[in-house]
Design a protein around this motif. Structure first.
Motif, PDB file in Angstrom:
ATOM      1  N   THR A 152       0.915  -1.026   0.076  1.00 22.44           N
ATOM      2  CA  THR A 152       0.074   0.125  -0.100  1.00 22.44           C
ATOM      3  C   THR A 152       0.829   1.209  -0.036  1.00 22.44           C
ATOM      4  N   SER A 153       0.405   2.214  -0.905  1.00 20.93           N
ATOM      5  CA  SER A 153       1.235   3.516  -0.911  1.00 20.93           C
ATOM      6  C   SER A 153       1.229   3.979   0.427  1.00 20.93           C
ATOM      7  N   LEU A 154      -0.171   4.036   1.064  1.00 24.70           N
ATOM      8  CA  LEU A 154      -0.118   4.960   2.614  1.00 24.70           C
ATOM      9  C   LEU A 154       0.927   4.330   3.464  1.00 24.70           C
ATOM     10  N   GLY A 155       0.955   3.084   3.481  1.00 20.49           N
ATOM     11  CA  GLY A 155       1.940   2.261   4.466  1.00 20.49           C
ATOM     12  C   GLY A 155       3.289   3.013   4.152  1.00 20.49           C
ATOM     13  N   GLY A 156       3.918   2.900   2.846  1.00 18.50           N
ATOM     14  CA  GLY A 156       5.198   3.437   2.682  1.00 18.50           C
ATOM     15  C   GLY A 156       5.371   4.591   2.801  1.00 18.50           C
ATOM     16  N   LEU A 157       4.244   5.587   2.586  1.00 17.84           N
ATOM     17  CA  LEU A 157       4.356   7.037   3.120  1.00 17.84           C
ATOM     18  C   LEU A 157       4.439   7.056   4.703  1.00 17.84           C
ATOM     19  N   ARG A 158       3.519   6.287   5.474  1.00 20.34           N
ATOM     20  CA  ARG A 158       3.964   6.261   6.816  1.00 20.34           C
ATOM     21  C   ARG A 158       5.310   5.830   7.367  1.00 20.34           C
ATOM     22  N   LEU A 159       5.843   4.762   6.546  1.00 19.19           N
ATOM     23  CA  LEU A 159       7.137   4.348   6.971  1.00 19.19           C
ATOM     24  C   LEU A 159       8.275   5.478   6.806  1.00 19.19           C
ATOM     25  N   CYS A 160       7.956   6.175   5.485  1.00 20.09           N
ATOM     26  CA  CYS A 160       8.832   7.157   5.085  1.00 20.09           C
ATOM     27  C   CYS A 160       8.667   8.358   6.198  1.00 20.09           C
ATOM     28  N   MET A 161       7.604   8.740   6.693  1.00 24.02           N
ATOM     29  CA  MET A 161       7.257   9.945   7.594  1.00 24.02           C
ATOM     30  C   MET A 161       8.199   9.276   8.723  1.00 24.02           C
ATOM     31  N   PHE A 162       7.929   8.003   9.259  1.00 30.32           N
ATOM     32  CA  PHE A 162       8.308   7.502  10.494  1.00 30.32           C
ATOM     33  C   PHE A 162       9.793   7.680  10.491  1.00 30.32           C
ATOM     34  N   ALA A 163      10.503   7.054   9.309  1.00 27.16           N
ATOM     35  CA  ALA A 163      12.035   7.100   9.223  1.00 27.16           C
ATOM     36  C   ALA A 163      12.476   8.837   9.242  1.00 27.16           C
ATOM     37  N   LEU A 164      11.684   9.671   8.381  1.00 28.31           N
ATOM     38  CA  LEU A 164      12.382  10.970   8.575  1.00 28.31           C
ATOM     39  C   LEU A 164      12.120  11.414   9.970  1.00 28.31           C
ATOM     40  N   PHE A 165      10.879  10.973  10.771  1.00 30.53           N
ATOM     41  CA  PHE A 165      10.667  11.550  12.150  1.00 30.53           C
ATOM     42  C   PHE A 165      11.905  11.097  13.079  1.00 30.53           C
ATOM     43  N   CYS A 166      12.187   9.460  12.997  1.00 24.88           N
ATOM     44  CA  CYS A 166      13.477   9.173  13.671  1.00 24.88           C
ATOM     45  C   CYS A 166      14.600   9.981  13.368  1.00 24.88           C
TER      46      CYS A 166
END
Length: 151
Positions: free
Chosen positions: A18-32
């Protein structure tokens, strides 16, 4: 552990599909990554404040009263404080800012979810490599002094 590994792979595949899951993971990686840089900035601030509050006419290092194997830095001479500012604080600030910008861009252009995880770990490793190199390359006496100096 095998059933858990299968569940983890299944969850990873669901995220990747899902593109939404990839987006969430990207945002999480950037946040970390941003939190890691903020942690580095806090360490720089703490070091700078310690040097500022310890500044005096001359550097004074003594053995600890509680433990004869430990050392205490009672004061840092003005020249030593200036050298610490020029060769430790300013480079660390510069490196943290460059890593914040370049690392953020690096994570943003990553297209694969698996590469995103690897790239985030690689960026965190860059911040820790100086400590690794010191532990391997520094002479025993220098490591002993650093390990036995009270904060």
């Amino acid at each position: 552990q095998i059933p858990f590994a299968g569940a983890q792979v299944s969850t990873f595949d669901d995220l990747e599909s899902t593109s939404l899951g990839g987006l969430r993971l990207c945002m999480f990686a950037l946040f970390c990554w941003f939190m890691t840089i903020i942690g580095e900035a806090d360490k720089i601030k703490g070091f700078s404040q310690a040097v500022y509050h310890a500044m005096a006419d001359r550097t004074h290092v003594v053995r600890s009263e509680e433990d004869a194997d430990m050392f205490e830095v009672r004061s840092v001479g003005r020249m030593h404080a200036l050298l610490l500012l020029l060769f430790v604080v300013i480079p660390r600030i510069f490196i943290a800012l460059v890593l914040l910008v370049v690392g953020g861009q690096f994570l943003l252009v990553t297209t694969e979810v698996s590469e995103m995880l690897l790239n985030a770990i690689a960026l965190a490793f860059i911040l820790d490599i100086d400590e690794l190199m010191f532990s391997i390359l520094a002479p025993d006496r220098a490591r002993h002094l650093v390990e036995h100096t009270e904060p």
